[in-house]
Scaffold this active site. Structure first.
Site, PDB file in Angstrom:
ATOM      1  N   ARG A 208       0.844  -1.201   0.000  1.00 46.19           N
ATOM      2  CA  ARG A 208       0.000   0.000   0.000  1.00 46.19           C
ATOM      3  C   ARG A 208       0.879   1.251   0.000  1.00 46.19           C
ATOM      4  O   ARG A 208       0.616   2.223  -0.696  1.00 46.19           O
ATOM      5  CB  ARG A 208      -0.943  -0.021   1.204  1.00 46.19           C
ATOM      6  CG  ARG A 208      -2.070  -1.057   1.052  1.00 46.19           C
ATOM      7  CD  ARG A 208      -3.113  -0.919   2.138  1.00 46.19           C
ATOM      8  NE  ARG A 208      -2.711  -1.522   3.393  1.00 46.19           N
ATOM      9  CZ  ARG A 208      -3.109  -2.710   3.841  1.00 46.19           C
ATOM     10  NH1 ARG A 208      -3.925  -3.452   3.110  1.00 46.19           N
ATOM     11  NH2 ARG A 208      -2.698  -3.179   4.997  1.00 46.19           N
ATOM     12  N   PHE A 223     -11.453  -4.107  -5.532  1.00 44.57           N
ATOM     13  CA  PHE A 223     -11.397  -5.003  -4.369  1.00 44.57           C
ATOM     14  C   PHE A 223     -10.795  -4.219  -3.189  1.00 44.57           C
ATOM     15  O   PHE A 223      -9.791  -4.599  -2.610  1.00 44.57           O
ATOM     16  CB  PHE A 223     -10.567  -6.269  -4.652  1.00 44.57           C
ATOM     17  CG  PHE A 223     -10.991  -7.023  -5.885  1.00 44.57           C
ATOM     18  CD1 PHE A 223     -11.981  -7.992  -5.810  1.00 44.57           C
ATOM     19  CD2 PHE A 223     -10.413  -6.760  -7.133  1.00 44.57           C
ATOM     20  CE1 PHE A 223     -12.381  -8.701  -6.948  1.00 44.57           C
ATOM     21  CE2 PHE A 223     -10.803  -7.452  -8.264  1.00 44.57           C
ATOM     22  CZ  PHE A 223     -11.781  -8.427  -8.182  1.00 44.57           C
ATOM     23  N   ASP A 244     -15.964  -2.574  -4.091  1.00 52.90           N
ATOM     24  CA  ASP A 244     -15.942  -3.859  -3.393  1.00 52.90           C
ATOM     25  C   ASP A 244     -17.356  -4.416  -3.389  1.00 52.90           C
ATOM     26  O   ASP A 244     -18.328  -3.667  -3.489  1.00 52.90           O
ATOM     27  CB  ASP A 244     -15.417  -3.708  -1.957  1.00 52.90           C
ATOM     28  CG  ASP A 244     -14.858  -5.009  -1.396  1.00 52.90           C
ATOM     29  OD1 ASP A 244     -13.621  -5.184  -1.412  1.00 52.90           O
ATOM     30  OD2 ASP A 244     -15.652  -5.863  -0.950  1.00 52.90           O
ATOM     31  N   SER A 245     -17.451  -5.728  -3.262  1.00 61.37           N
ATOM     32  CA  SER A 245     -18.782  -6.355  -3.237  1.00 61.37           C
ATOM     33  C   SER A 245     -19.354  -6.434  -1.825  1.00 61.37           C
ATOM     34  O   SER A 245     -20.501  -6.818  -1.643  1.00 61.37           O
ATOM     35  CB  SER A 245     -18.709  -7.760  -3.850  1.00 61.37           C
ATOM     36  OG  SER A 245     -17.758  -8.528  -3.139  1.00 61.37           O
ATOM     37  N   ASN A 271     -19.575  -5.812  -8.295  1.00 58.86           N
ATOM     38  CA  ASN A 271     -18.674  -6.886  -8.679  1.00 58.86           C
ATOM     39  C   ASN A 271     -17.616  -6.258  -9.590  1.00 58.86           C
ATOM     40  O   ASN A 271     -17.944  -5.623 -10.596  1.00 58.86           O
ATOM     41  CB  ASN A 271     -19.489  -7.948  -9.435  1.00 58.86           C
ATOM     42  CG  ASN A 271     -18.635  -9.102  -9.903  1.00 58.86           C
ATOM     43  OD1 ASN A 271     -17.484  -8.923 -10.303  1.00 58.86           O
ATOM     44  ND2 ASN A 271     -19.196 -10.285  -9.864  1.00 58.86           N
ATOM     45  N   ASP A 292      -6.678  -5.984  -6.498  1.00 58.39           N
ATOM     46  CA  ASP A 292      -6.233  -6.857  -5.392  1.00 58.39           C
ATOM     47  C   ASP A 292      -7.336  -7.856  -5.025  1.00 58.39           C
ATOM     48  O   ASP A 292      -7.942  -7.770  -3.961  1.00 58.39           O
ATOM     49  CB  ASP A 292      -5.868  -5.978  -4.180  1.00 58.39           C
ATOM     50  CG  ASP A 292      -5.367  -6.811  -3.004  1.00 58.39           C
ATOM     51  OD1 ASP A 292      -4.939  -7.963  -3.216  1.00 58.39           O
ATOM     52  OD2 ASP A 292      -5.412  -6.311  -1.860  1.00 58.39           O
ATOM     53  N   CYS A 332      -2.974 -13.412  -4.524  1.00 56.48           N
ATOM     54  CA  CYS A 332      -2.597 -14.041  -3.256  1.00 56.48           C
ATOM     55  C   CYS A 332      -2.799 -15.551  -3.298  1.00 56.48           C
ATOM     56  O   CYS A 332      -2.884 -16.201  -2.266  1.00 56.48           O
ATOM     57  CB  CYS A 332      -3.341 -13.392  -2.085  1.00 56.48           C
ATOM     58  SG  CYS A 332      -5.121 -13.442  -2.248  1.00 56.48           S
TER      59      CYS A 332
HETATM   60  N1  SAH Z   1      -7.054  -4.362  -1.074  1.00 57.78           N
HETATM   61  C1  SAH Z   1      -7.588  -4.697   0.223  1.00 57.78           C
HETATM   62  C2  SAH Z   1      -7.784  -6.179   0.433  1.00 57.78           C
HETATM   63  C3  SAH Z   1      -8.670  -6.847  -0.615  1.00 57.78           C
HETATM   64  S1  SAH Z   1      -9.227  -8.413  -0.132  1.00 57.78           S
HETATM   65  C4  SAH Z   1      -6.698  -4.093   1.310  1.00 57.78           C
HETATM   66  O1  SAH Z   1      -5.588  -3.648   1.004  1.00 57.78           O
HETATM   67  O2  SAH Z   1      -7.112  -4.075   2.463  1.00 57.78           O
HETATM   68  C5  SAH Z   1     -10.352  -8.785  -1.376  1.00 57.78           C
HETATM   69  C6  SAH Z   1     -11.660  -8.016  -1.346  1.00 57.78           C
HETATM   70  O3  SAH Z   1     -12.415  -8.388  -2.509  1.00 57.78           O
HETATM   71  C7  SAH Z   1     -12.585  -8.280  -0.167  1.00 57.78           C
HETATM   72  O4  SAH Z   1     -12.869  -7.055   0.452  1.00 57.78           O
HETATM   73  C8  SAH Z   1     -13.885  -8.864  -0.786  1.00 57.78           C
HETATM   74  O5  SAH Z   1     -15.050  -8.357  -0.147  1.00 57.78           O
HETATM   75  C9  SAH Z   1     -13.805  -8.359  -2.193  1.00 57.78           C
HETATM   76  N2  SAH Z   1     -14.427  -9.140  -3.270  1.00 57.78           N
HETATM   77  C10 SAH Z   1     -14.417 -10.480  -3.453  1.00 57.78           C
HETATM   78  N3  SAH Z   1     -14.960 -10.784  -4.661  1.00 57.78           N
HETATM   79  C11 SAH Z   1     -15.318  -9.611  -5.241  1.00 57.78           C
HETATM   80  C12 SAH Z   1     -15.879  -9.247  -6.503  1.00 57.78           C
HETATM   81  N4  SAH Z   1     -16.185 -10.175  -7.427  1.00 57.78           N
HETATM   82  N5  SAH Z   1     -16.066  -7.941  -6.780  1.00 57.78           N
HETATM   83  C13 SAH Z   1     -15.754  -6.995  -5.874  1.00 57.78           C
HETATM   84  N6  SAH Z   1     -15.199  -7.284  -4.676  1.00 57.78           N
HETATM   85  C14 SAH Z   1     -14.982  -8.556  -4.366  1.00 57.78           C
END
Ligand code: SAH
Length: 388
Positions: A208, A223, A244-245, A271, A292, A332
């Site tokens: 970050r 995400f 985010d979803s 999504n 991410d 990840c």
């Molecule tokens: N970048 C963040 C961590 C991301 S973890 C940080 O630095 O803190 C992954 C995230 O993706 C989660 O918050 C989850 O809610 C979200 N997620 C999972 N599938 C998704 C999708 N299809 N579309 C949007 N968000 C999604």
């Protein structure tokens, strides 16, 4: 030695010799009288001693090696391992208030996670053996730090493979659900009881920060969870949109924004696949994009689907990046290697008719150490890419 002895096959011995710490059930010849979660001595057919391990009566990973030493693995040994882990954090996370104090296999404490959020500690004991050591772990933390609160977030599906129940709650100290801590000079609220993981994605802390100097203009955080990357970008960018979803995550993202006084951030529940597709169709353009996603390949069998998922996301992100813009893209899934991810991006770049340079190749923060001979401990990849 009083620990029960278990016997492993030649292939099991080869695993140990290769430096791995997991021995599969197929390589276990005789568990003798070992009870679920016992600390056992590992021997071969000829009674040669190979180390001490945590035994699981249920999981396909039957043994997790704790030490190759004959010294009994007791409370003092456990305390030393935690102290060794803590000493690395003093070197690599001295500025951080929230960091991973113990990272399981990476700290030679297989299946134990201890995350620190300021005065609060959140633990996960993911195998029968580590679960049995929970009272001792709590005691060691209480004596070493002392924490204001120790929680367990054992509400994770992998515990099912061990025949362990999913549970969460306060183990010691005050009942605290939320805590506010600083990361890289920004304030964040973490929901330790109901948030994802143990509350936050601590493994991305350094990434970050690394993303910040490249960010400018119009930015997108795909995400975004509770806004970790988005807030880091906000100071440098005209505007940042976090997607985010999870509505719960976005509520916290909004609170984090207010806590830091940013007015150039917006959040959208969607999504990311759909959002990126629509953004491309609407000819939206961005200067900085973070991607991410959660792990797409939790098992090897999911690799092909994961490949398609990562390719689609990166293809769409590259298409909507302005020339000179940066893409910070992550995976990840430990099954997707850095070489795989680079190959995926190369395919995506060719399909998107974009010329891409790799500016940085990064991994998980240093408080998530990679055990050299256990490839599973190298799971996070973060590439910083520039579109020409
Ligand atoms: N970048 C963040 C961590 C991301 S973890 C940080 O630095 O803190 C992954 C995230 O993706 C989660 O918050 C989850 O809610 C979200 N997620 C999972 N599938 C998704 C999708 N299809 N579309 C949007 N968000 C999604």
């Amino acid at each position: 030695m009083s620990s029960p002895a278990v016997t492993i096959s030649q292939r099991g011995v080869e695993r140990v010799v290769s430096g791995h710490v997991w021995i599969y059930r197929a390589d276990l010849l005789d568990a003798n009288e070992a009870g679920p979660g016992a600390v056992v001595c590992v021997q071969d057919r000829k009674h040669h001693f190979w180390g001490q391990a945590l035994y699981s009566s249920k999981s396909q990973i039957a043994l997790r090696l704790l030490t190759r030493d004959e010294r009994p693995f007791d409370g003092a040994f456990l305390a030393e391992r935690i102290a060794t882990a803590a000493s690395l954090r003093r070197q690599v996370a001295s500025e951080a208030q929230a960091y991973r104090l113990v990272s399981a296999e990476g700290d030679l404490l297989p299946s134990l996670i201890i995350d620190r959020y300021g005065p609060c500690f959140v633990i996960q004991t993911l195998t029968q053996g580590m679960d049995r050591l929970k009272p001792q772990i709590v005691e060691i933390l209480e004596q070493t730090f002392p924490p204001r609160s120790i929680l367990e977030r054992n509400d994770v599906a992998v515990r099912g493979l061990e025949g362990l129940p999913e549970q969460k709650g306060t183990l010691a100290g005050e009942s605290i659900n939320e805590v506010e801590v600083e990361e890289n000079g920004l304030r964040f609220v973490f929901d330790l009881m109901d948030g994802q993981k143990t509350g936050g994605y601590l493994d991305q802390r350094e990434n970050r920060l690394a993303a910040r100097p490249y960010s400018r203009g119009r930015a997108l955080d795909c995400f975004c969870y509770t806004g970790g990357f988005a807030l880091h970008l906000a100071r440098q960018c005209d505007s940042v949109l976090g997607i985010d979803s999870s509505p719960e995550a976005l509520l916290l993202a909004h609170r984090n924004q207010q806590l830091n006084g940013f007015t150039n951030l917006e959040w959208k529940e969607a999504n990311c696949f759909d959002f990126l597709k629509a953004a491309d169709q609407q000819k939206q353009r961005y200067d900085t994009i973070v991607v991410d996603p959660p792990a797409f390949a939790r098992q090897k069998s999911q690799l092909e689907a994961a490949w398609r998922g990562y390719k689609e996301l990166n293809l769409r992100a590259l298409k909507i990046l302005n020339p000179g813009g940066f893409l910070i893209t992550c995976s990840c899934s430990h099954h997707v290697s850095e070489a795989d991810l680079l190959a995926i991006i190369a395919e995506a770049a060719l399909d998107a008719h974009r010329t891409v340079t790799v500016v940085e190749r990064r991994t998980q923060s240093r408080d998530h150490p990679i055990l050299l001979t256990v490839p599973e401990t190298h799971y996070l990849k973060c590439l910083i890419l520039r579109v020409l």
